[in-house]
Write a protein that holds these residues in place. Sequence first.
Motif: not given
Length: 313
Positions: A136-153
Amino acid sequence: MGGQATRSRPQDAGKTPSPQPEGQRELRFAAQDGFPLGGTLFEGSGSGPSVLVSSATAVPQGLYFGFARALVASGARAVLTYDYRGTGASRSRASQHAIRMKDWALQDMPAAIAALDAAAPGHAMVGVGQSFGGQALGLCGQSQRFERYATVASMSGSRKLIDDPWVWPRMNLLGVPTSIVLGHIPSWMGIGEPLPGSVFRDWARWCRQENYFFDDPALPETARFAEVRLPLLSMGMLDDPWGTPRAVAHLLERYENASLTERWIGPDHVGGVPIGHLGFFRSRFADTLWPQLAGWLLQGEAPAIGLSRAELA
């Protein structure tokens, strides 16, 4: 993918709910299209970033409550868990038929970001997504709001990349017809929490495609993956039949402009205890896996556990 989870029983309806622990409260907010969503906000006195937790498919937000409390105890200012529309606290019978799986990323995740911003204004924000929550991070269009992001599985769901031979017949020969007849996927199918039938059919269709939802012409938002430019941590499980190294790589290739770190963890790294696709956030890993992820989310500390992609061979 999804998984088993506990849900409230019908006989519990109408009973007075148990009081929420201090620093924890239910939150109601709406997506831009007006759909009502439900989440749980955990608040603390720490000066660390706020954390958004986005669930795997068919997994209720309750799975992440223990981890959310651990984050607050480690210094997070606030943590928000939430249920996607049509599931858990965001279930609305009147509009089940109209829900599409892409709405979870395009509508619900941005609404959750806004709700967390409103609860803790002015604070930095980081995020973690399990399985679909990492897509969902790649689709949401708001990734710039996060300083960093972790994906699990988190991985591409194309069946050709998955080591579970029962995925295709279970989803298409049993799941799709059941979703049409009943209008939803019940929990007895073993996929997890009940899902709207329209959501399940989207999911099954994506998994039949060679490149998962990247082959869906009705989802041009996949182009947004190239806009993700933040530090991205991918945590894969060596005993996960769905999130295989090739399935994870297929997804991570789309995050072409992110600053990527991969860690691969197996039972040998946690005393021989199986982890699997959904085990990471179980309380049995509170002392082994959670601190590694919390350190990266809150302080940007690289996890020391597990293997890199290069070390897999």
